[in-house]
Design a protein around this motif. Structure first.
Motif, mmCIF file in Angstrom:
data_model
loop_
_atom_site.group_PDB
_atom_site.id
_atom_site.type_symbol
_atom_site.label_atom_id
_atom_site.label_comp_id
_atom_site.label_asym_id
_atom_site.label_seq_id
_atom_site.Cartn_x
_atom_site.Cartn_y
_atom_site.Cartn_z
ATOM 1 N N MET A 176 8.530 7.482 -13.505
ATOM 2 C CA MET A 176 7.497 6.685 -14.164
ATOM 3 C C MET A 176 6.538 7.574 -14.949
ATOM 4 O O MET A 176 6.085 7.202 -16.041
ATOM 5 N N LEU A 177 6.234 8.761 -14.417
ATOM 6 C CA LEU A 177 5.372 9.679 -15.168
ATOM 7 C C LEU A 177 6.062 10.117 -16.459
ATOM 8 O O LEU A 177 5.433 10.155 -17.527
ATOM 9 N N LEU A 178 7.350 10.437 -16.381
ATOM 10 C CA LEU A 178 8.078 10.822 -17.592
ATOM 11 C C LEU A 178 8.081 9.682 -18.606
ATOM 12 O O LEU A 178 7.902 9.903 -19.808
ATOM 13 N N ARG A 179 8.270 8.464 -18.126
ATOM 14 C CA ARG A 179 8.257 7.303 -19.023
ATOM 15 C C ARG A 179 6.879 7.123 -19.659
ATOM 16 O O ARG A 179 6.765 6.754 -20.834
ATOM 17 N N ALA A 180 5.832 7.398 -18.889
ATOM 18 C CA ALA A 180 4.474 7.287 -19.427
ATOM 19 C C ALA A 180 4.230 8.331 -20.513
ATOM 20 O O ALA A 180 3.629 8.038 -21.554
ATOM 21 N N ILE A 181 4.714 9.556 -20.288
ATOM 22 C CA ILE A 181 4.538 10.621 -21.281
ATOM 23 C C ILE A 181 5.312 10.305 -22.554
ATOM 24 O O ILE A 181 4.879 10.631 -23.662
ATOM 25 N N CYS A 182 6.460 9.646 -22.405
ATOM 26 C CA CYS A 182 7.278 9.263 -23.570
ATOM 27 C C CYS A 182 6.675 8.107 -24.357
ATOM 28 O O CYS A 182 7.125 7.809 -25.468
ATOM 29 N N GLY A 183 5.727 7.411 -23.767
ATOM 30 C CA GLY A 183 5.183 6.225 -24.414
ATOM 31 C C GLY A 183 5.992 4.977 -24.147
ATOM 32 O O GLY A 183 5.802 3.950 -24.811
ATOM 33 N N LEU A 184 6.890 5.037 -23.160
ATOM 34 C CA LEU A 184 7.767 3.895 -22.870
ATOM 35 C C LEU A 184 7.106 2.852 -21.986
ATOM 36 O O LEU A 184 7.619 1.740 -21.860
ATOM 37 N N ILE A 185 6.001 3.209 -21.339
ATOM 38 C CA ILE A 185 5.228 2.225 -20.579
ATOM 39 C C ILE A 185 3.756 2.346 -20.967
ATOM 40 O O ILE A 185 3.305 3.400 -21.414
ATOM 41 N N PHE A 186 3.028 1.257 -20.790
ATOM 42 C CA PHE A 186 1.590 1.260 -21.002
ATOM 43 C C PHE A 186 0.907 1.394 -19.643
ATOM 44 O O PHE A 186 1.142 0.573 -18.752
ATOM 45 N N PRO A 187 0.072 2.403 -19.463
ATOM 46 C CA PRO A 187 -0.638 2.528 -18.186
ATOM 47 C C PRO A 187 -1.686 1.431 -18.039
ATOM 48 O O PRO A 187 -2.164 0.872 -19.033
ATOM 49 N N ASP A 188 -2.037 1.130 -16.791
ATOM 50 C CA ASP A 188 -3.126 0.178 -16.547
ATOM 51 C C ASP A 188 -4.468 0.808 -16.883
ATOM 52 O O ASP A 188 -5.401 0.132 -17.316
ATOM 53 N N SER A 189 -4.564 2.121 -16.662
ATOM 54 C CA SER A 189 -5.786 2.852 -16.989
ATOM 55 C C SER A 189 -5.438 4.323 -17.172
ATOM 56 O O SER A 189 -4.373 4.777 -16.756
ATOM 57 N N GLY A 190 -6.344 5.056 -17.797
ATOM 58 C CA GLY A 190 -6.130 6.476 -18.011
ATOM 59 C C GLY A 190 -5.507 6.785 -19.360
ATOM 60 O O GLY A 190 -5.235 5.890 -20.168
ATOM 61 N N LYS A 191 -5.272 8.083 -19.596
ATOM 62 C CA LYS A 191 -4.813 8.546 -20.902
ATOM 63 C C LYS A 191 -3.681 9.556 -20.761
ATOM 64 O O LYS A 191 -3.625 10.317 -19.799
ATOM 65 N N VAL A 192 -2.809 9.562 -21.771
ATOM 66 C CA VAL A 192 -1.851 10.646 -21.984
ATOM 67 C C VAL A 192 -2.168 11.233 -23.359
ATOM 68 O O VAL A 192 -2.098 10.530 -24.367
ATOM 69 N N ILE A 193 -2.531 12.511 -23.381
ATOM 70 C CA ILE A 193 -2.907 13.176 -24.629
ATOM 71 C C ILE A 193 -1.904 14.293 -24.899
ATOM 72 O O ILE A 193 -1.708 15.184 -24.067
#
Length: 211
Positions: A44-61
């Motif tokens: 799930m973290l890898l998917r978040a870094i790829c932009g494949l999921i939208f987090p409920d809160s927080g940022k990926v920069i």
């Protein structure tokens, strides 16, 4: 030089907190190994870094740009996450050739070099649907590499590979590290993590802890 900054990242799915207020920084020239049980949050973290999921809160920069605000996806990223989509009725070369036409960043020589580097024949007309699982995994790795990305996000990169294939992948990733790439690996293979990772991050119930 690439940098990924994760700030207070959280994601809940069906009342299950998959990412729990994650704060991490990843930098070029390093290999980071994510270890943990299935469902712990690694993929799930890898998917978040790829932009494949939208987090409920927080940022990926990524390199100073925030996902889902400044950019939709990382600008220079090679990915293996779960089942990589391969076109079954085309050859290895044709699969990557069609992908290359999206960004126009890789020429035919780059495609052939990537395919050859993982132990496949770039001139073969054999269709991917006839490939073994190991051959498909090799092609997935070539797909992640062929555009020479700055960032590599790899979920179980040695899965389904024989001993020669595993050694090839390890060699390739160490070469990529020397080229100052930022590499994050999620793996159950303890030897992969031990041999490749500069930093090991333990994952449990959506929480990430550097060892």
């Amino acid at each position: 030089m690439s940098e990924i900054i994760i700030e207070n990242l959280s994601k809940t799915i069906k009342n299950n907190k998959i990412l729990d207020n994650v704060n991490l920084t990843f930098e070029s020239g390093h290999v980071y190994g994510l270890v943990g049980r299935n469902g712990s949050g690694k993929t799930m973290l890898l998917r978040a870094i790829c932009g494949l999921i939208f987090p409920d809160s927080g940022k990926v920069i990524i390199d100073g740009k925030q996902l889902h605000k400044d950019i939709s996806f990382p600008e220079s990223c090679g990915i293996i996450i779960e089942n990589t989509d391969l076109l079954p009725n085309f050859s290895a070369f044709d699969n990557l050739k069609m992908l290359s036409e999206i960004k126009n960043t890789a020429n035919d020589n780059m495609i052939k070099s990537a395919i050859k580097s993982v132990g496949l024949d770039p001139d073969s007309k054999k269709k991917v649907k006839t490939f073994s699982l190991g051959m498909k995994q090799r092609l997935s790795i070539a797909q992640a590499l062929f555009e020479d990305p700055d960032i590599l996000l790899l979920d179980e990169p040695t899965n389904a590979l024989d001993e020669d294939g595993v050694n090839d992948v390890r060699r390739i990733l160490l070469e990529q590290k020397k080229k100052n790439k930022l590499i994050i690996i999620a793996s159950h293979n303890k030897e992969d993590i031990s041999l490749l990772s500069d930093t090991v991050i333990s994952v449990s119930n959506g929480r990430f802890q550097r060892k």
